[in-house]
Scaffold this motif. Structure first.
Motif, PDB file in Angstrom:
ATOM      1  N   UNK A 110      58.323  -4.609   5.848  1.00 22.66           N
ATOM      2  CA  UNK A 110      59.905  -5.436   6.247  1.00 22.66           C
ATOM      3  C   UNK A 110      60.171  -4.991   5.445  1.00 22.66           C
ATOM      4  N   UNK A 111      60.568  -4.895   4.337  1.00 22.48           N
ATOM      5  CA  UNK A 111      61.861  -4.857   3.261  1.00 22.48           C
ATOM      6  C   UNK A 111      62.299  -3.182   3.597  1.00 22.48           C
ATOM      7  N   UNK A 112      62.080  -3.004   4.960  1.00 25.49           N
ATOM      8  CA  UNK A 112      62.801  -1.189   5.635  1.00 25.49           C
ATOM      9  C   UNK A 112      63.356  -1.788   6.645  1.00 25.49           C
ATOM     10  N   UNK A 113      63.374  -3.413   7.314  1.00 21.87           N
ATOM     11  CA  UNK A 113      63.493  -3.763   8.256  1.00 21.87           C
ATOM     12  C   UNK A 113      63.107  -3.568   9.605  1.00 21.87           C
ATOM     13  N   UNK A 114      61.715  -3.164   9.479  1.00 21.04           N
ATOM     14  CA  UNK A 114      61.283  -3.356  10.728  1.00 21.04           C
ATOM     15  C   UNK A 114      59.889  -4.047  11.687  1.00 21.04           C
ATOM     16  N   UNK A 115      60.295  -3.389  13.342  1.00 23.57           N
ATOM     17  CA  UNK A 115      59.628  -4.335  13.297  1.00 23.57           C
ATOM     18  C   UNK A 115      58.127  -4.356  13.168  1.00 23.57           C
ATOM     19  N   UNK A 116      57.856  -4.718  12.737  1.00 23.35           N
ATOM     20  CA  UNK A 116      55.946  -4.508  12.352  1.00 23.35           C
ATOM     21  C   UNK A 116      55.027  -6.026  12.694  1.00 23.35           C
ATOM     22  N   UNK A 117      54.042  -5.599  13.111  1.00 17.61           N
ATOM     23  CA  UNK A 117      52.858  -6.702  12.965  1.00 17.61           C
ATOM     24  C   UNK A 117      51.659  -6.478  12.551  1.00 17.61           C
ATOM     25  N   UNK A 118      51.141  -7.484  11.364  1.00 17.44           N
ATOM     26  CA  UNK A 118      49.639  -7.434  10.766  1.00 17.44           C
ATOM     27  C   UNK A 118      48.365  -7.288  11.986  1.00 17.44           C
ATOM     28  N   UNK A 119      47.996  -6.980  12.241  1.00 16.15           N
ATOM     29  CA  UNK A 119      46.821  -6.944  13.516  1.00 16.15           C
ATOM     30  C   UNK A 119      45.590  -7.037  12.810  1.00 16.15           C
ATOM     31  N   UNK A 120      44.343  -7.478  13.499  1.00 15.85           N
ATOM     32  CA  UNK A 120      42.996  -7.682  13.474  1.00 15.85           C
ATOM     33  C   UNK A 120      42.673  -6.453  13.746  1.00 15.85           C
ATOM     34  N   UNK A 121      41.430  -6.379  13.754  1.00 10.30           N
ATOM     35  CA  UNK A 121      40.353  -4.558  14.056  1.00 10.30           C
ATOM     36  C   UNK A 121      40.701  -5.361  15.271  1.00 10.30           C
TER      37      UNK A 121
END
Length: 397
Positions: A110-121
């Protein structure tokens, strides 16, 4: 006399040549490569990943250049019709003690400005059905490409812009002068106003030839891979990475779908006894002597002894290698894997035993030396090239 002479025909050298040709269209530019083809070493033997930049310290060159380079590399491939795929990847925690590090990695992304998501197993399984984990991160911008093809296009553009490219030309001596540098090679002598050293595995030696202290020494690490047999490729849909050990400078064995449809598993990371040694049996007495006489190597070895031993075990034991892979995909069996080509990482190491964890660019008189550019240098190559061209502009002004 040339205005610019670049030594090294990997992706960084070629990208730098392209950036200089664009910024200085009237300049006389020369690029020298000792091998018979472009991208012969690090560039041509890497995994072909277009990295997102999630791993790198916010504010570092790696973080900025990789974030921007991911976008510019995809745009370049689209513009020039180079096969690529923005397939994304998952980074997964397979043990409870990795969950905190997974969260830390998410915050860094997030600090690096990326499009990411926390996801479950369960959400990981929707993307990668064969992965067993506790939780994961989905990184949307990661892609795959053949960097050899990218380099061929870079070289074509440099030629079209008037650059002179010479293969099979090894620099043997560098003599600084009052107005530039004289490069003696096995194919003649060349004079240049400014030298740019993009020599990769030989970059520190080239810097020393030009009387410049590289501030570190290259220590080569060989990354060894297996490949899934074609009938087992459906075990992997995209790219699957473990949570990296924060105390160890490598990412751990992972699964990578390649642009040709194959799936590679690895790499481990073992000391190479030859700078350009791609086989376990490769060694070079000069290279070995340099490594073992360097104080920084022994300090590094002492600090990471346990991890280093595990890497060596994986190198010689397929069963141990497979056990590491089974932490991600339990269904993988030894019979599913066949050996494939290895790569060698040019990692700069400081005398105090600290690995140089960012790109390292050292300036000399009438010279610029790229002395640490391992992964994600391929992803970042367009941005590194532009940064060097901007640095050159400051030096000339």
């Amino acid at each position: 006399m040339y205005d610019f002479a670049i030594v090294g025909g990997g992706i960084v050298g070629l990208a730098t040549a392209m950036a200089l040709c664009q910024r200085y269209p009237q300049a006389k530019l020369l690029l020298l490569e000792k091998e018979s083809q472009w991208a012969f070493h690090q560039t041509g033997n890497n995994s072909g990943v277009i990295h997102s930049g999630i791993y790198y310290r916010p504010g570092s060159f790696k973080a900025k250049f990789c974030h921007d380079g991911c976008r510019s590399m995809v745009a370049f491939c689209r513009e020039h019709g180079i096969a690529h795929e923005v397939c994304g990847k998952v980074i997964v925690a397979t043990q409870a003690n990795e969950l905190l590090q997974l969260d830390n990695l998410f915050q860094r992304g997030l600090a690096n400005g990326l499009q990411i998501a926390k996801i479950s197993a369960e959400e990981v399984k929707e993307i990668e059905p064969h992965v067993q984990c506790l939780a994961g991160i989905r990184v949307f911008s990661t892609g795959i490409v053949s960097y050899r093809q990218v380099c061929q296009k870079y070289a074509e553009i440099v030629r079209d812009r008037g650059g002179e490219l010479l293969l099979n030309t090894k620099v043997e001596k560098i003599t600084p002068t009052s107005d530039g540098q004289i490069l003696e090679t096995d194919r003649g002598t060349f004079s240049t106003r400014l030298l740019i050293n993009c020599g990769g595995l030989q970059s520190d030696r080239l810097a020393k030839l030009g009387n410049v202290d590289p501030q570190a020494q290259i220590v080569p690490f060989r990354g060894e891979y297996y490949e899934l047999k074609p009938e087992k490729r459906d075990l992997v849909k995209t790219l699957i990475y473990p949570v990296p050990n924060p105390n160890f400078p490598f990412l751990g064995v992972h699964f990578t779908k390649m642009i040709d449809g194959s799936v590679h598993a690895g790499p481990n990371a073992v000391l190479s006894l030859k700078r350009e040694g791609y086989k376990k049996t490769d060694f070079d007495l000069k290279d070995m002597a340099e490594i073992f006489s360097y104080p920084g190597f022994w300090k590094l070895a002492a600090k990471h002894a346990n991890e280093g031993i595990q890497e060596i075990i994986r190198s010689f034991s397929k069963a141990a290698f497979v056990r590491s892979l089974q932490q991600l995909i339990p269904a993988v069996q030894a019979d599913d894997l066949v050996p494939t080509h290895a790569g060698v990482r040019a990692q700069a190491l400081q005398p105090n035993g600290q690995l140089v964890d960012d790109f390292l660019i050292v300036k000399g008189q009438h010279s610029v030396h790229v002395c640490n550019a391992p992964s994600p240098a391929a992803t970042s190559s367009l941005e590194i090239g532009k940064a060097i061209a901007a640095e050159v502009n400051l030096m000339l002004s």
